[in-house]
Write an enzyme that holds these catalytic residues in place. Structure first.
Site, PDB file in Angstrom:
ATOM      1  CG  HIS A  69      -0.396   0.299   2.500  1.00 30.10           C
ATOM      2  ND1 HIS A  69       0.183  -0.655   3.303  1.00 30.10           N
ATOM      3  CD2 HIS A  69      -0.286   1.469   3.172  1.00 30.10           C
ATOM      4  CE1 HIS A  69       0.618  -0.096   4.410  1.00 30.10           C
ATOM      5  NE2 HIS A  69       0.353   1.199   4.366  1.00 30.10           N
ATOM      6  CE1 TYR A 108      -0.171   2.568  11.052  1.00 30.56           C
ATOM      7  CE2 TYR A 108       0.318   0.437  12.025  1.00 30.56           C
ATOM      8  CZ  TYR A 108      -0.580   1.317  11.460  1.00 30.56           C
ATOM      9  OH  TYR A 108      -1.896   0.961  11.317  1.00 30.56           O
TER      10      TYR A 108
END
Length: 151
Positions: A51, A119
């Site tokens: 992605h 993240y």
């Protein structure tokens, strides 16, 4: 290395109690701004790819387990357009990896244990208009071979 990708190596402060390690500081100058911090767990052998984002940068860290991280530069104006980078992140190689917008990214969990990724992004997730575009893990334009080679 793909233009704009950054790596921060960690410094561990160890003693007889364990260790302390800073992950991200506001003076690291790795993110243009802070948007969100998230965490995900993936099981052994799982591939989560690919992605990319049009508006946000990502910063990845694997505190548990190990992963093969693959980046592919989609940017038309980049000197490294079409370049692929591979990084090995996790317990065995604790680093932060900055992934610029328009660089496709994904990972494969290595070993027999799950991997945890933490993240950080420069923008918060927008449920009404997500900044997340998908490319199949086996996209022939990228042509990445996810199989471990016995050497």
């Amino acid at each position: 290395m793909i233009e704009g990708v950054q790596v921060k190596k960690f410094v561990k402060h160890c003693d007889d109690r364990g260790f302390f390690m800073e992950i991200l500081r506001d003076d690291d100058e790795l993110l243009s701004r802070f948007g969100q911090a998230s965490m995900s767990k993936a099981y052994p052998g799982v591939i989560k790819a690919f992605h990319y984002h049009e508006h946000q940068d990502d910063l990845w860290f694997f505190p548990v387990g190990n992963a093969q991280v693959v980046l592919y530069d989609l940017r038309d104006d980049s000197l490294t357009k079409g370049e692929t980078n591979v990084f090995y992140l996790g317990e065995d190689n604790p680093i932060l990896l900055v992934i610029p917008k328009m660089v496709a990214h994904g990972y494969r969990v290595l070993g027999q244990e799950p991997a945890v990724i933490i993240y950080f992004t420069t923008l918060s997730y927008n449920r009404e208009k997500p900044d997340e575009k998908r490319i199949p893990w086996d996209d022939p334009a990228i042509g990445f071979d996810w199989v471990t080679k016995n050497r």
